[in-house]
Every structure is written in structure tokens, then in C-alpha cells.
Design a protein around this motif. Sequence first.
Motif, PDB file in Angstrom:
ATOM      1  N   MET A 172       0.827  -1.186   0.000  1.00 39.41           N
ATOM      2  CA  MET A 172       0.000   0.000   0.000  1.00 39.41           C
ATOM      3  C   MET A 172       0.871   1.248   0.000  1.00 39.41           C
ATOM      4  O   MET A 172       1.943   1.249   0.586  1.00 39.41           O
ATOM      5  N   SER A 173       0.393   2.285  -0.641  1.00 40.23           N
ATOM      6  CA  SER A 173       1.208   3.487  -0.758  1.00 40.23           C
ATOM      7  C   SER A 173       1.287   4.237   0.564  1.00 40.23           C
ATOM      8  O   SER A 173       0.396   4.154   1.404  1.00 40.23           O
ATOM      9  N   THR A 174       2.365   4.949   0.719  1.00 45.95           N
ATOM     10  CA  THR A 174       2.551   5.768   1.903  1.00 45.95           C
ATOM     11  C   THR A 174       1.479   6.845   1.970  1.00 45.95           C
ATOM     12  O   THR A 174       1.003   7.184   3.044  1.00 45.95           O
ATOM     13  N   THR A 175       1.085   7.372   0.818  1.00 50.48           N
ATOM     14  CA  THR A 175       0.051   8.398   0.772  1.00 50.48           C
ATOM     15  C   THR A 175      -1.274   7.832   1.259  1.00 50.48           C
ATOM     16  O   THR A 175      -1.990   8.488   2.027  1.00 50.48           O
ATOM     17  N   TYR A 176      -1.602   6.624   0.856  1.00 50.23           N
ATOM     18  CA  TYR A 176      -2.829   5.984   1.336  1.00 50.23           C
ATOM     19  C   TYR A 176      -2.778   5.844   2.854  1.00 50.23           C
ATOM     20  O   TYR A 176      -3.763   6.140   3.542  1.00 50.23           O
ATOM     21  N   GLU A 177      -1.652   5.388   3.380  1.00 49.82           N
ATOM     22  CA  GLU A 177      -1.514   5.208   4.829  1.00 49.82           C
ATOM     23  C   GLU A 177      -1.671   6.540   5.560  1.00 49.82           C
ATOM     24  O   GLU A 177      -2.320   6.615   6.605  1.00 49.82           O
ATOM     25  N   LYS A 178      -1.079   7.595   5.014  1.00 53.03           N
ATOM     26  CA  LYS A 178      -1.191   8.928   5.615  1.00 53.03           C
ATOM     27  C   LYS A 178      -2.653   9.387   5.615  1.00 53.03           C
ATOM     28  O   LYS A 178      -3.147   9.917   6.612  1.00 53.03           O
ATOM     29  N   LEU A 179      -3.343   9.161   4.504  1.00 52.53           N
ATOM     30  CA  LEU A 179      -4.750   9.525   4.404  1.00 52.53           C
ATOM     31  C   LEU A 179      -5.588   8.719   5.401  1.00 52.53           C
ATOM     32  O   LEU A 179      -6.459   9.271   6.082  1.00 52.53           O
ATOM     33  N   ALA A 180      -5.314   7.440   5.508  1.00 52.92           N
ATOM     34  CA  ALA A 180      -6.020   6.589   6.472  1.00 52.92           C
ATOM     35  C   ALA A 180      -5.770   7.078   7.893  1.00 52.92           C
ATOM     36  O   ALA A 180      -6.695   7.128   8.710  1.00 52.92           O
ATOM     37  N   ASP A 181      -4.523   7.451   8.187  1.00 51.28           N
ATOM     38  CA  ASP A 181      -4.198   7.993   9.518  1.00 51.28           C
ATOM     39  C   ASP A 181      -5.014   9.246   9.805  1.00 51.28           C
ATOM     40  O   ASP A 181      -5.524   9.427  10.918  1.00 51.28           O
ATOM     41  N   MET A 182      -5.147  10.131   8.821  1.00 53.66           N
ATOM     42  CA  MET A 182      -5.930  11.354   8.999  1.00 53.66           C
ATOM     43  C   MET A 182      -7.393  11.021   9.301  1.00 53.66           C
ATOM     44  O   MET A 182      -8.007  11.634  10.175  1.00 53.66           O
ATOM     45  N   LEU A 221      -4.793  19.874   3.738  1.00 51.62           N
ATOM     46  CA  LEU A 221      -4.079  21.116   3.469  1.00 51.62           C
ATOM     47  C   LEU A 221      -3.177  21.496   4.645  1.00 51.62           C
ATOM     48  O   LEU A 221      -2.011  21.848   4.449  1.00 51.62           O
ATOM     49  N   GLU A 222      -3.693  21.394   5.846  1.00 53.55           N
ATOM     50  CA  GLU A 222      -2.908  21.746   7.035  1.00 53.55           C
ATOM     51  C   GLU A 222      -1.714  20.815   7.232  1.00 53.55           C
ATOM     52  O   GLU A 222      -0.648  21.251   7.642  1.00 53.55           O
ATOM     53  N   GLN A 223      -1.894  19.532   6.950  1.00 48.06           N
ATOM     54  CA  GLN A 223      -0.831  18.560   7.220  1.00 48.06           C
ATOM     55  C   GLN A 223       0.162  18.394   6.072  1.00 48.06           C
ATOM     56  O   GLN A 223       1.292  17.952   6.297  1.00 48.06           O
ATOM     57  N   THR A 224      -0.265  18.724   4.851  1.00 49.89           N
ATOM     58  CA  THR A 224       0.625  18.494   3.710  1.00 49.89           C
ATOM     59  C   THR A 224       0.943  19.760   2.924  1.00 49.89           C
ATOM     60  O   THR A 224       1.859  19.757   2.119  1.00 49.89           O
ATOM     61  N   GLY A 225       0.120  20.800   3.109  1.00 53.82           N
ATOM     62  CA  GLY A 225       0.296  22.009   2.327  1.00 53.82           C
ATOM     63  C   GLY A 225      -0.277  21.876   0.922  1.00 53.82           C
ATOM     64  O   GLY A 225      -0.071  22.743   0.077  1.00 53.82           O
ATOM     65  N   ILE A 226      -1.015  20.810   0.667  1.00 54.59           N
ATOM     66  CA  ILE A 226      -1.574  20.548  -0.656  1.00 54.59           C
ATOM     67  C   ILE A 226      -3.086  20.659  -0.603  1.00 54.59           C
ATOM     68  O   ILE A 226      -3.737  20.067   0.261  1.00 54.59           O
ATOM     69  N   GLU A 227      -3.634  21.436  -1.549  1.00 60.41           N
ATOM     70  CA  GLU A 227      -5.076  21.577  -1.645  1.00 60.41           C
ATOM     71  C   GLU A 227      -5.617  20.436  -2.491  1.00 60.41           C
ATOM     72  O   GLU A 227      -5.317  20.335  -3.685  1.00 60.41           O
ATOM     73  N   LEU A 228      -6.381  19.581  -1.871  1.00 62.47           N
ATOM     74  CA  LEU A 228      -6.921  18.393  -2.533  1.00 62.47           C
ATOM     75  C   LEU A 228      -8.270  18.746  -3.148  1.00 62.47           C
ATOM     76  O   LEU A 228      -9.274  18.865  -2.455  1.00 62.47           O
ATOM     77  N   GLY A 233      -4.319   8.871  -4.881  1.00 65.31           N
ATOM     78  CA  GLY A 233      -3.792   9.175  -6.208  1.00 65.31           C
ATOM     79  C   GLY A 233      -3.883  10.660  -6.532  1.00 65.31           C
ATOM     80  O   GLY A 233      -2.954  11.239  -7.104  1.00 65.31           O
ATOM     81  N   LEU A 234      -5.011  11.291  -6.169  1.00 67.48           N
ATOM     82  CA  LEU A 234      -5.166  12.732  -6.366  1.00 67.48           C
ATOM     83  C   LEU A 234      -4.117  13.498  -5.575  1.00 67.48           C
ATOM     84  O   LEU A 234      -3.511  14.446  -6.065  1.00 67.48           O
ATOM     85  N   LEU A 235      -3.897  13.068  -4.343  1.00 66.07           N
ATOM     86  CA  LEU A 235      -2.906  13.720  -3.491  1.00 66.07           C
ATOM     87  C   LEU A 235      -1.503  13.565  -4.068  1.00 66.07           C
ATOM     88  O   LEU A 235      -0.735  14.533  -4.117  1.00 66.07           O
ATOM     89  N   ASP A 236      -1.181  12.375  -4.556  1.00 64.45           N
ATOM     90  CA  ASP A 236       0.124  12.155  -5.198  1.00 64.45           C
ATOM     91  C   ASP A 236       0.277  13.026  -6.440  1.00 64.45           C
ATOM     92  O   ASP A 236       1.338  13.603  -6.676  1.00 64.45           O
ATOM     93  N   ALA A 237      -0.792  13.127  -7.228  1.00 61.06           N
ATOM     94  CA  ALA A 237      -0.745  13.939  -8.448  1.00 61.06           C
ATOM     95  C   ALA A 237      -0.555  15.418  -8.109  1.00 61.06           C
ATOM     96  O   ALA A 237       0.236  16.115  -8.749  1.00 61.06           O
ATOM     97  N   GLU A 238      -1.253  15.892  -7.095  1.00 59.88           N
ATOM     98  CA  GLU A 238      -1.103  17.286  -6.666  1.00 59.88           C
ATOM     99  C   GLU A 238       0.314  17.531  -6.147  1.00 59.88           C
ATOM    100  O   GLU A 238       0.903  18.573  -6.405  1.00 59.88           O
ATOM    101  N   ARG A 239       0.845  16.559  -5.428  1.00 62.64           N
ATOM    102  CA  ARG A 239       2.210  16.676  -4.896  1.00 62.64           C
ATOM    103  C   ARG A 239       3.213  16.751  -6.042  1.00 62.64           C
ATOM    104  O   ARG A 239       4.144  17.550  -6.018  1.00 62.64           O
TER     105      ARG A 239
END
Length: 86
Positions: A1-11, A47-54, A68-74
Motif C-alpha cells: 500500500m502506498s505511503t500516501t494511502y496510509e497517511k490519508l487513512a491515519d488522517m 491542506l494543514e498537514q501536507t500544504g496541498i489543496e486536494l 492518487g489525487l494527493l500524489d498527483a497534486e504533490r
Amino acid sequence: MSTTYEKLADMLVEELGQDRDELSPTVTFSEIGLDSLTLAELQVIVLEQTGIELEGLTADATLAQAAGLLDAERSTAGAADTEAAA
């Protein structure tokens, strides 16, 4: 599983009180009970945790699609930073 998915799940677990056992890459936000207001709250948390507007997140999106959207924005943000530095 991607790190981004894990981060999103944690949130979702830590910030919105979701049950981790109900989360999987294929589950949609509506399937775990998130409505449009809660999705907006999640976007603020991201946005607060990553600085990325999803943007473009809907209740029918899966967690994998959101990651995937978060990775693409990053990637887009990183490319813009590289171009600005050049």
C-alpha cells in the motif's frame, strides 16, 4: 500500500474518528459515512498537514483514488517548484 494511502487513512482515523478496520483502498467515502461537509473538513486537514489543496474529492471516490489525487497534486506542486527555481 502506498505511503500516501496510509497517511490519508491515519488522517481519517486520528482526525475524523473513523474505524481503521472499515478502511481499505477500495472503500468510498460515502461507504464509510462521510458526507460533503466531512469531506470539506478532510480537505482542510490534508491542506494543514501536507500544504496541498486536494481538489475534486467526492463522496463516490475511493481512498485509493483520493491518495492518487494527493500524489498527483504533490507531483504538480513539485514540478512548479522546480520550474520556479530554474
